[in-house]
Design an enzyme around this catalytic site. Structure first.
Site, PDB file in Angstrom:
ATOM      1  CD  GLN A 209      -2.344   1.349   2.529  1.00 11.58           C
ATOM      2  OE1 GLN A 209      -2.340   1.209   4.105  1.00 11.58           O
ATOM      3  NE2 GLN A 209      -3.815   1.790   3.106  1.00 11.58           N
ATOM      4  N   GLY A 210       0.399   2.108  -0.944  1.00 11.05           N
ATOM      5  CA  GLY A 210       0.781   3.452  -0.687  1.00 11.05           C
ATOM      6  C   GLY A 210       0.328   4.523  -0.981  1.00 11.05           C
ATOM      7  CE1 TYR A 211      -4.556   4.223  -0.724  1.00  8.22           C
ATOM      8  CE2 TYR A 211      -5.271   3.744   1.930  1.00  8.22           C
ATOM      9  CZ  TYR A 211      -5.431   3.775   0.408  1.00  8.22           C
ATOM     10  OH  TYR A 211      -6.231   2.503  -0.012  1.00  8.22           O
ATOM     11  CB  SER A 212       2.310   7.131   5.257  1.00  5.65           C
ATOM     12  OG  SER A 212       1.330   6.688   6.268  1.00  5.65           O
TER      13      SER A 212
ATOM     14  CD  GLU B 299      -0.166  12.891  19.857  1.00  2.00           C
ATOM     15  OE1 GLU B 299      -0.702  12.326  18.473  1.00  2.00           O
ATOM     16  OE2 GLU B 299       0.423  12.555  20.571  1.00  2.00           O
TER      17      GLU B 299
ATOM     18  CD  GLU C 264      -7.074  -0.394   7.449  1.00  2.00           C
ATOM     19  OE1 GLU C 264      -6.031  -0.865   6.791  1.00  2.00           O
ATOM     20  OE2 GLU C 264      -7.581   0.790   7.482  1.00  2.00           O
TER      21      GLU C 264
END
Lengths: 356, 387, 356, 387
Positions: free
Chosen positions: D130-133, D373, D248
């Site tokens: 997965q390539g999100y962050s 946070e 999820e």
């Protein structure tokens, strides 16, 4: 675990009628009653009788409504949110021990009959010593809420339950004023005349524990609602204080406690509605431990979040803190219930064959 | 003022230990025993005998110079004075005249004002209260709105003050008023003196959460006072008030409250039969350690004053720590008390065992004198230099 | 309590030279040494000897610098802030037990001689069992930091101190790698040849405890500095994250812990510089309890405040957490020292006639 | 896919208890014993035997509809599946293809894409990551900067992803890229599929605080993929990704991690000889109670899914609570371990006794999947409705 349609409807109706009897948005009745004697309302009491609340858990064949724990906690939650001063839970405990005309008077709300069971501070389970011999009761009972308003007491003894009239010359009642504006009585029986009552159901004490936890949940939710409203209104440094991230995050922590308390209590009610045993005892203790701690955390923080105005007696938010101070240790504080939870959960897990 | 063996020309000439001994003797001999360790703030009629006794020996104003009738104590001697008063459990008198107003007048007042007001404080003729806080400017003093408008030779004051300690007992109020509505923030605020008996002044007691009434609201409705009642420069009241806060700020962080509550813990635990509970003892030890560390922290700030230096913004950490420690101790007391945590009145009338009373009183500690939230803002910006 | 001018100057100079030896702003040496053997620098060790640090507390007549605890804590604080891997405190403890040529070699930094005193986990005071009979040492010693780098060990026994060479055939050393990249040794003596050493000063152990607390203080302050710097730089949602009030307030809470730790440690140093006794023991335990807890709080929160990058091994902030994990329980964890504080403070108060 | 006695046409026809029994039997019989309760996330070469075993029985994709080769489990059956896998200590495979990408493709992909990619996931031919962050968009995904520009029939991708789980093991990456730089916030983001073997893709493992390397950085330097690798509508990638987060999100709040750590507490306390210490026991009971309450809270959210309803914003509270509880337990473990809390490696190689390892691993829980946070910000605004 989830309630079926019929019971969801019961719960909904109970909440609605509770709101009509004890309005969580208007505490003027609560203020009018506090620091007075007996400190609650006979008219409201009869209303409770008419609505069938005083026999809520009693089987139908005994004149009760035969409802479950899910219904009871919904009701006491609403009464807690409105800070209702009536000694409802103590009366429920007593009804379990009554028969005949006494029972009928108690169920209709004609009479106020309260349970006198505790003999030591921080007592829950364990032996009692008050004696009931030849129709005479002798001994000492503590922590009877709103004792001055009672017509009679259902007194637990090793010889069975005794019903003693409040005016009996063999009974003296010492009153301790409480922070919530009510009081509790220390009852000293010195050969008081007692009628035999009946043994309460096994789950009797745990039901009262959970109902008290639910009362605290009502206090928690009402306190949080009022506090969030305040954060949305009060301005400081030119902006609503609810925009301050530190206050937002603290409010979230309180919401977390509220949600955990609700989960714990409703879970316990479901377990108790399924049957008795160590798992049910563990669940009620778990819920009370959570509710007692959470109620003090939330009501304390509510004062802080209200700032100076929260420190005045004039503002209603302090009433919630005072109520929590009385109810958090009542029927066992969090330390007692944590130990009791561990003890019974260990038994329950052993029963299920889980590793201890 | 009549002299006594406690009245010295130069207290600072004594060594610290000797001075400490003197204070102890003084308290032992002169403090009215029935007023020791009061459970609530005393009103003027209750505190008067003690006030007059202090006055008689010249011990009312430790912080004023000798020339104005004070004791002229050095910073380090003042700390000893306060410590011993706290340790002894001496009653607080209505002391705003001595502690706050006097030093301010001495620094900023005219000679005439000083000559007129200072002796009357020392003689007990004038009891002063403070008018800083307002209903919508709790921890945000700069936004205060009580106005004073000059009309000929008189100031006309309208507005409201709140959290005024012992307002109903006072003869005079020293107050901050807005004199320039156009100025922003801390600018445009002046320092005025107003007789409480003035037409248009009314006082309404505030009942606290702990059901005491030491505070009050003070209302001003077209109250007129002479122009000469201004202290110092016009529109500079805020800076003046702030400059005087220095020494006061360490007292907000004094270990007194926490030490007082902590000293009651063991007896309380014994009374409730839980002193030998290892869980109770572990918590007790934690709080003990917290208290000793707080005392050490307090001493660091006291050392700064002893060296004659000025306290920095980090003194806010001292107040923050003391108030939160005090609350933690009080919460533990409530827990120890069990069902008695819900009592309205002390067990057997013994205030030492009244956990719920101490618990409720402690709620105020993180609100007054700059709420904890505001203290943290200040520290973040002025100590940690966060943006 | 406050230090006089001369001692303030000692402290200032020690801090300066410490910064030259171990730079708190550059951890490349620390990274280069970690997970390697022996895990520290002989060159740095000799430098420490030249600077007189290895005899810092030793009286001048024994070749030491004769400095006080205020000076020692200033130095170990700086070494902590720079995460210096050298087993400095263990060596100081050993020097106390040496004489003659051994002492000289230890003081100059020529030899690395470490103290082997602990025989059980969580041990501080109490008896040891390792025997020293007819010049032979038998027994087991735990938790000797960086033991692989030692030339000899000063071993406590009921028969007095024995100095044992690291290469003695009667000594086997088992190595446990530690989270900070160093290691500790478990020493098993099986008739190892020992020379007699001398009994350490009474305050020996408490001094090491306080010096360790000060090392943790250095870690705390350095961690906080780096974290505040990060809050002032890192941007999220288009602004510096240091503008977020919730993070500001958390940073303040960490600063509070840092300040309390410093107050506690410097107070303890002053008390110990005044003399030995229960008050001094109580103070060193109080300081270590505070420092151990505070260091874990601050280093843990530092990871959180750094977010994802803080969870990588590449970023230096994690090195501080790892060091705290090793030092917080070393020479007694906070639970041990809280109990020890209460015990000795009660004695000290009784001595002063205060109510217990 | 070869059938077995565990391969059913309609799992949902079973009662909950029967299905639970089936899952238990399946795990007992089919799970490789040596992979049970792994101390770290398994790489593809380690997890492959288990992956292929799941594949063989048709048990790889509990959440996909039957028609695509999944098990087609109802929400309540999915929860049972997950619970039993967790209770058993089943190893996680590289499951991003099944858990995240599959459902997204099924909902938004073209028929061609589904026909091409889904079977290859089930056969183990394609492992997805997965390539999100991104480095500067940790909890602030909307600010991502990796760009894809259309050049003829190809997308040209430049930028960097981070925290990509098992990036080095994957054949393909499904990723969010910015396709409209002018659009603000969550707009202008699209969903692209990229072969990891493409020219210009490079992977650099990230060593974690706990010295594991399950994550990696993935760099894109003029990487070209066919235009057809876009999934769903252009510039709608963010909404698509978000819509799929629903199910999820409850898993991030699953009691699994906390329960796993808690289950080791007693043995740890016994190993270190402090199990009978009342202070240790009290803390143990507190955490036990916290865990049971968390399970009750989890069940409330699971009930919502069982009723076929959608989770609200308050599910963030679940993740928040679990991650912080997990950390509290791990901190208590560290405390119990005493000096061994500083060990780099497990005592006697026993991972159950490795308090420092669990402690370090737990640090991530409040950072990934939306830092605590950020979760609190979301709850304040969307649940409490604060301004």
């Amino acid at each position: 675990m989830a309630l079926d349609e019929e019971r969801l409807e019961n719960v909904r109706m109970l909440r609605e009628s509770a709101a009509a009897v004890a309005d969580r948005s208007d505490l003027s009745r609560v203020r009018a009653q506090r620091f007075r004697q007996p400190g609650f309302d006979r008219a409201v009491w009869r209303q409770m009788g008419e609505l069938g609340w005083l026999g809520l858990r009693l089987p139908e064949e005994r004149g009760g409504a035969g409802l479950g724990m899910a219904e009871l906690i919904a009701l006491t939650e609403e009464l807690g949110a409105a800070l209702a001063p009536e000694p409802f839970i103590s009366a429920l405990m007593a009804t379990d021990m009554l028969d005949g005309a006494r029972l009928e008077a108690a169920l209709t709300g004609e009479a106020v009959i309260l349970a006198a069971w505790q003999e030591k501070p921080r007592q829950l389970d364990g032996e009692v010593e008050t004696s009931f011999v030849d129709g005479r009761v002798s001994g000492r009972k503590l922590q009877v809420p709103m004792a001055l308003g009672a017509d009679a007491f259902a007194v637990t003894t090793p010889q069975g339950v005794a019903i003693v009239d409040a005016g009996d010359p063999g009974l003296s009642i010492e009153i301790t004023p409480a922070q919530d504006g009510g009081h509790w009585g220390t009852l000293t029986f010195n050969g008081a005349r007692g009628e035999p009552g009946r043994a309460p159901r096994e789950s009797w004490l745990d039901e009262a524990v959970l109902a008290t936890a639910a009362t605290l949940l009502g206090i928690i939710d009402a306190t949080l609602e009022r506090t969030v409203d305040y954060l949305n209104v009060r301005q400081q440094f030119g902006v609503k204080i609810g925009t301050f991230q530190a206050l937002q995050h603290r409010a979230v922590d309180l919401k977390q406690q509220a949600l955990l308390t609700r989960a714990s209590i409703e879970d316990a009610a479901a377990i108790m509605d399924e049957g008795q045993g160590p798992a049910a005892k563990a669940a009620s203790s778990r819920a009370k431990a959570r509710a007692s701690d959470a109620a003090l955390i939330v009501t304390r923080q509510a004062i802080q979040l209200h700032g100076g105005i929260g420190y005045t007696d004039e503002h209603d938010i302090g009433l919630f803190l005072r109520k929590a101070m009385v109810l958090a240790p009542s029927l066992g504080d969090s330390a007692l219930h944590r130990r009791r939870f561990a003890q019974f959960q260990t038994q329950a897990d052993a029963k299920e064959g889980l590793p201890a | 003022m009549s002299a006594s063996r406690y009245t010295l020309d130069d207290y600072n000439a004594l060594g610290d230990d000797d001075f400490r001994a003197l204070v102890r003797d003084f308290l032992k001999e002169c403090h009215p025993p029935e007023l020791r360790n009061p459970v609530k703030r005393l009103h003027w009629d209750e505190a008067k005998p003690w006030y007059m006794e202090l006055s008689r020996h010249g011990w009312l104003a430790p912080n004023w110079p000798k020339q104005y009738g004070g004791m002229g104590l050095s910073a380090s001697k003042q700390l000893i004075y306060v410590e011993e008063f706290e340790n002894f459990g001496a009653a607080r008198t209505p002391d705003h005249g001595m502690m706050l107003f006097g030093p301010l007048l001495i620094r900023y007042g005219s000679e005439e004002q000083k000559a007129h007001f200072l002796p009357k404080i020392l003689s007990g003729e004038h009891i002063w209260c403070q008018g800083y806080s307002e209903p919508n400017a709790g921890s945000d003093l700069a936004s205060l709105r009580t106005q004073a408008v000059l009309d000929g030779d008189e100031w006309v004051i309208n507005g409201q003050k709140t959290w005024t300690t012992l307002g109903g007992d006072a003869d005079w109020i020293f107050m901050l008023v807005r004199t320039d509505p156009a100025a922003k923030k801390q600018e445009g605020i002046s320092f005025l003196l107003v007789p409480m008996k003035s037409k248009g002044v009314s006082v309404k007691p505030i009942v606290n959460l702990d059901l005491q009434d030491e505070f009050s609201e003070v209302f001003f409705d077209d109250v007129r006072v002479p122009k000469a009642n201004l202290v110092g420069e016009l529109n500079k009241g805020w800076s003046m008030a702030k400059a005087l806060l220095g020494f006061e700020r360490i007292f907000l962080g004094s270990p007194r409250q926490s030490a007082h509550a902590f000293a009651r813990l063991k007896g309380l635990a014994q009374h409730y039969g839980v002193w030998d509970d290892p869980i109770v003892r572990d918590r007790y030890n934690q709080l003990w350690l917290d208290l000793e560390d707080h005392k050490a922290l307090y001493e660091r700030f006291a050392d700064i004053l002893r060296r004659g230096e000025t306290l920095g913004a980090d003194v806010s950490l001292l107040k923050l720590n003391q108030s939160e420690l005090y609350q933690r101790i009080s919460e533990f007391m409530l827990q120890i008390a069990g069902e008695d945590g819900g009592r309205l009145e002390p067990v057997d009338g013994n205030a030492d065992l009244h956990a719920p009373g101490i618990f409720l009183t402690a709620r105020a500690a993180t609100i007054y004198g700059g709420a904890s939230e505001v203290q943290r803002n200040i520290i973040a910006k002025n100590v940690l230099r966060l943006p």
